[in-house]
Design an enzyme around this catalytic site. Structure first.
Site, PDB file in Angstrom:
ATOM      1  N   ASN A  19      85.525  34.066  40.286  1.00  0.00           N
ATOM      2  CA  ASN A  19      86.956  33.784  40.414  1.00  0.00           C
ATOM      3  C   ASN A  19      87.696  35.105  40.254  1.00  0.00           C
ATOM      4  O   ASN A  19      87.840  35.604  39.143  1.00  0.00           O
ATOM      5  CB  ASN A  19      87.367  32.778  39.327  1.00  0.00           C
ATOM      6  N   LYS A  21      90.733  35.688  40.709  1.00  0.00           N
ATOM      7  CA  LYS A  21      92.127  35.503  40.272  1.00  0.00           C
ATOM      8  C   LYS A  21      93.070  36.335  41.165  1.00  0.00           C
ATOM      9  O   LYS A  21      92.789  36.492  42.347  1.00  0.00           O
ATOM     10  CB  LYS A  21      92.269  35.842  38.787  1.00  0.00           C
ATOM     11  N   HIS A 110      92.114  24.868  37.421  1.00  0.00           N
ATOM     12  CA  HIS A 110      91.842  25.968  36.491  1.00  0.00           C
ATOM     13  C   HIS A 110      92.900  25.970  35.380  1.00  0.00           C
ATOM     14  O   HIS A 110      94.070  25.661  35.635  1.00  0.00           O
ATOM     15  CB  HIS A 110      91.860  27.307  37.244  1.00  0.00           C
ATOM     16  N   GLU A 112      94.533  28.230  34.029  1.00  0.00           N
ATOM     17  CA  GLU A 112      95.721  29.068  34.289  1.00  0.00           C
ATOM     18  C   GLU A 112      96.720  28.325  35.182  1.00  0.00           C
ATOM     19  O   GLU A 112      97.930  28.519  35.056  1.00  0.00           O
ATOM     20  CB  GLU A 112      95.289  30.415  34.891  1.00  0.00           C
ATOM     21  N   GLU A 183      85.308  25.114  30.901  1.00  0.00           N
ATOM     22  CA  GLU A 183      85.912  26.402  30.551  1.00  0.00           C
ATOM     23  C   GLU A 183      86.832  26.221  29.349  1.00  0.00           C
ATOM     24  O   GLU A 183      88.008  25.849  29.519  1.00  0.00           O
ATOM     25  CB  GLU A 183      86.725  26.939  31.735  1.00  0.00           C
ATOM     26  N   GLY A 189      88.930  35.064  29.507  1.00  0.00           N
ATOM     27  CA  GLY A 189      89.554  36.388  29.501  1.00  0.00           C
ATOM     28  C   GLY A 189      89.748  36.978  28.118  1.00  0.00           C
ATOM     29  O   GLY A 189      90.479  37.952  27.953  1.00  0.00           O
ATOM     30  N   SER A 229      84.560  34.248  29.596  1.00  0.00           N
ATOM     31  CA  SER A 229      83.984  35.505  29.104  1.00  0.00           C
ATOM     32  C   SER A 229      82.477  35.616  29.339  1.00  0.00           C
ATOM     33  O   SER A 229      81.746  36.166  28.506  1.00  0.00           O
ATOM     34  CB  SER A 229      84.322  35.704  27.624  1.00  0.00           C
ATOM     35  N   GLY A 250      85.034  35.116  35.726  1.00  0.00           N
ATOM     36  CA  GLY A 250      86.297  35.780  36.044  1.00  0.00           C
ATOM     37  C   GLY A 250      86.122  37.288  36.046  1.00  0.00           C
ATOM     38  O   GLY A 250      85.596  37.870  36.995  1.00  0.00           O
ATOM     39  N   GLY A 251      86.501  37.925  34.951  1.00  0.00           N
ATOM     40  CA  GLY A 251      86.498  39.386  34.854  1.00  0.00           C
ATOM     41  C   GLY A 251      85.225  40.053  35.363  1.00  0.00           C
ATOM     42  O   GLY A 251      85.292  41.004  36.154  1.00  0.00           O
TER      43      GLY A 251
HETATM   44  P1  PGA Z   1      86.675  35.186  32.434  1.00  0.00           P
HETATM   45  O1  PGA Z   1      87.401  34.054  33.323  1.00  0.00           O
HETATM   46  O2  PGA Z   1      85.245  35.239  32.888  1.00  0.00           O
HETATM   47  O3  PGA Z   1      87.428  36.450  32.737  1.00  0.00           O
HETATM   48  O4  PGA Z   1      86.808  34.753  31.018  1.00  0.00           O
HETATM   49  C1  PGA Z   1      86.750  32.859  33.646  1.00  0.00           C
HETATM   50  C2  PGA Z   1      87.635  31.987  34.478  1.00  0.00           C
HETATM   51  O5  PGA Z   1      88.858  32.011  34.291  1.00  0.00           O
HETATM   52  O6  PGA Z   1      87.158  31.236  35.345  1.00  0.00           O
END
Ligand code: PGA
Length: 268
Positions: A19, A21, A110, A112, A183, A189, A229, A250-251
């Site tokens: 992802n 983002k 998600h 967010e 999640e 994040g 994470s 994500g990251g």
């Molecule tokens: P992250 O994000 O790996 O940066 O924690 C995961 C996500 O939002 O799907």
């Protein structure tokens, strides 16, 4: 390699989705996608894919990233979808539009989106139904906040989210290829991933709930992912769990080497 890829687990090809983002202009996305396919090239040369890999760039990167992954075995996914096919919905993107760009997957609900853009279980449900109508494979996200976890309300929250999204959809109208990503909001994040055993507990709960909502056959085939994470150095925690079939990253998905290492951990 996953040591316990037998029994019900053997029915589920692992899935790792990146992802991205709101990161990257289209040329940067295409370059990153090229590095990802390069890093994974040997995995995908086999006739049987050992793992499904999906890249979810921002909408503006879909076309170029789609071109970059064409023929590589890596799938293209979007980060959201509207519930109507077309109409007066300024700023929204529909399932036919995503299909038009070659998307096969879509992230729905998600945290967010829920946190910053007012998405509710009701809107998540309508988006899921749209994905189902168009054979887009949804990655449905659920998870509790830190306050909910502290208050012992994780089960209640995840149950409400899953019921809100899927209740009444039934087996016939269930989305094809549904995956559910657990999640925990507090792990996204933050660099503070869940413990593997805690994530497994919720993943097993999700599978039980899927059994109630969609029937046992679909429950055993649905991939349950962990997200929050995820990094190459903590992925072993999750990949070894019986009900965790992959990751939503994500990251770390913005780094081809790190993402590749995570994917490899799930390849069977
Ligand atoms: P992250 O994000 O790996 O940066 O924690 C995961 C996500 O939002 O799907």
């Amino acid at each position: 390699m996953i040591p316990d890829a037998t029994g019900p687990r053997a029915l589920r090809r692992p899935l790792v989705a990146g992802n991205w983002k709101m990161h990257g202009l289209s040329a940067e996305g295409a370059a990153l996608a090229g590095r990802v396919t390069g890093v994974l090239a040997d995995l995908f040369s086999a006739r049987d894919r050992p793992v499904d890999v999906v890249l979810c760039p921002p909408f503006t990167g879909l076309q170029e990233v789609g071109r970059a992954v064409a023929g590589s075995g890596v799938f293209l996914g979007a980060q959201n979808v509207h519930w109507e096919d077309k109409g007066a919905f300024t700023g929204e993107i529909s399932a036919p539009m995503l299909l038009d760009l070659g998307c096969e997957y879509v992230i729905i609900g998600h945290s967010e989106r829920r946190q910053h853009f007012g998405e509710t279980d009701a809107s998540v449900r309508r988006r899921l139904a749209a994905a189902a109508r168009h054979n887009l494979r949804p990655i449905l996200c659920v998870g509790e906040t830190w306050e909910e976890r502290e208050a012992g309300r994780t089960v209640e929250r995840v149950t409400a989210q899953l019921h809100g999204a899927l209740e009444g959809l039934g087996r016939e109208t269930a989305p094809t290829g549904l995956a559910v990503a657990y999640e925990p909001v507090w792990a996204i994040g933050t660099g503070r991933a869940a413990r593997g055993t805690d994530a497994q507990e919720v993943a097993a709960l999700i599978r039980r709930l899927l059994g109630d909502l969609l029937g046992p056959e679909l429950a055993v085939r649905t991939r349950v992912l962990y997200g929050g994470s995820v990094k190459p150095d903590n992925i072993d925690e999750f990949a070894g769990q019986a009900d965790i079939d992959g990751a939503l990253v994500g990251g770390a998905s913005l780094d081809a080497e790190a993402f590749g290492a995570i994917v490899r951990r799930f390849a069977r």
